[in-house]
Design an enzyme around this catalytic site. Structure first.
Site, short mmCIF file in Angstrom:
data_model
loop_
_atom_site.label_atom_id
_atom_site.label_comp_id
_atom_site.label_asym_id
_atom_site.label_seq_id
_atom_site.Cartn_x
_atom_site.Cartn_y
_atom_site.Cartn_z
CB THR A 1 7.43 -38.64 -17.60
OG1 THR A 1 7.75 -38.07 -16.33
CG2 THR A 1 8.62 -39.49 -18.01
CE1 TYR B 1 7.59 -43.79 -15.75
CE2 TYR B 1 8.29 -41.67 -14.86
CZ TYR B 1 7.36 -42.45 -15.54
OH TYR B 1 6.21 -41.87 -16.01
#
Ligand SMILES: NC(=O)c1ccc[n+]([C@@H]2O[C@H](COP(=O)([O-])OP(=O)(O)OC[C@H]3O[C@@H](n4cnc5c(N)ncnc54)[C@H](O)[C@@H]3O)[C@@H](O)[C@H]2O)c1
Length: 331
Positions: free
Chosen positions: A118, A142
């Site tokens: 990501t 995350y």
């Protein structure tokens, strides 16, 4: 035929990749998914094994009983604010379970690993557009859980000659299958375009703009929105790429961005609905801009985007949301 293991193949992005693998006709597809946020109906091809990646014994049995040529690993927990409140869930599900999968790949000779990473690994990026070489500095658990998984992959590939990976760092994934078969189904998703579509349908009273005082032309955050089928296609190309190339990392984005206000205007245009918009305070950890430099994937992997069109992205997302809405009425 190549045997491909897809973890998280019942989820939003994984299901689009499974669809494209199925349509390519030269892959046997096995999906492992615990259906925590995914949906059985979203798997258009292949077999589902409903299992949780944290059950290491059961996952090892799956590796023992199958000979996979490659793995595409999507399964993860993906909500940034939740990762701040419950970081251990993220390190367990994302980093530990990924490490176990890498270990099983090495043990059972599954030598190609495609990993969903990501743009969150860049944190508050030091340069825009962001290159793969831009410093990584995640600002939430995350992003860190994904960066740690990247590191495990890199170290495993150094230590084990045959083991290779492609890390794909996704920017803002949006839109749905143009034929309306699959899309983002998880109702609590936080992605702007999905939330805007839900607002059009009256499922939300209004849409929040989190901060209109960023250092951008209209004050709202700018992101690089990539259509899910262009992103899915990059995974099929990555599988081919690893046949003749070494491990590598690629940004997946269009190399240009839209502000929150621009996205809202497009959603209002394609829906014909002037829904209510409210300005709210900035959220912790949101940066002003996040745009990819995508030269590497364009040049090295010959990836050719087909849906770089914000109206099409918003329209497919809205059409999918309408379909979900109708299903709810029937139930
Ligand atoms: N959606 C985005 O904008 C975006 C952006 C960057 C990266 N990513 C990455 O892409 C991947 C897929 O994201 P998505 O948007 O499709 O999310 P999603 O929640 O729709 O899909 C994740 C899938 O994994 C499954 N899963 C989760 N934990 C599992 C476990 N322990 N065992 C078995 N299955 C499990 C879920 O049931 C779901 O089907 C993730 O790794 C995410 O970090 C997504």
């Amino acid at each position: 035929m190549k045997n491909i293991l897809v973890t998280g193949g019942a989820g939003y992005i994984g299901s689009h990749v499974v669809k494209q693998l199925g349509e390519a006709k030269n892959y046997n597809i096995t999906v492992i998914d615990n259906l925590s946020t995914g949906n059985n109906d979203a798997i258009l091809y292949g077999n589902l094994i409903q299992e949780d990646l944290s059950d290491f014994d059961k996952i090892e049995k799956i590796f023992k009983n199958n000979k996979f040529d490659a793995i595409i690993h999507f399964a993860a927990s993906i909500v940034v604010p939740e990762s701040v409140e419950n970081p251990l869930k993220y390190y367990l599900n994302n980093t530990i379970n990924t490490t176990n999968l890498i270990n099983l790949c090495v043990k059972y000779n599954v030598n190609k690993f495609i990993f969903s990473s990501t743009a969150a690994v860049y944190g508050d990026a030091k340069e825009i557009p962001v290159k793969e070489t831009t410093e990584t500095n995640p600002i939430n658990p995350y992003g860190m859980s994904k960066l740690m998984s990247e590191k495990v992959l890199k170290d495993a590939a150094i230590a084990h000659d045959n083991f290779k990976f492609v890390i794909l760092r996704y920017f803002n994934v949006a839109g749905a299958d143009v034929k309306g078969r699959i899309g983002q189904s998880f109702p609590n998703a936080t992605h702007l375009i999905k939330v805007a579509a839900q607002t059009v349908l009256g499922q939300r009273d209004h849409l929040n703009i989190f901060g209109d005082d960023f250092d951008t032309p209209d004050g709202t955050g700018i992101r690089d929105y990539i259509h899910v089928d262009d992103l899915a296609n990059a995974h099929l190309i990555a599988l081919e790429y690893l046949e003749n190339n070494d491990s590598d990392i690629f940004n997946c984005g269009y190399g240009h961005g839209f502000s929150v206000k621009e996205v809202i205007d497009v959603m209002k245009k394609v829906s014909g609905n002037d829904f209510k918009v409210v300005t709210a305070p900035r959220r912790a950890g949101d940066s002003a801009q996040l745009i990819s430099n995508n030269q590497k994937i364009l040049n090295k992997m010959n990836w050719t985007p087909r849906y770089d069109d914000l109206e099409l992205i918003c329209k497919t997302a809205l059409d999918w949301e309408r379909k979900l809405d109708l299903k709810k009425e029937v139930v």
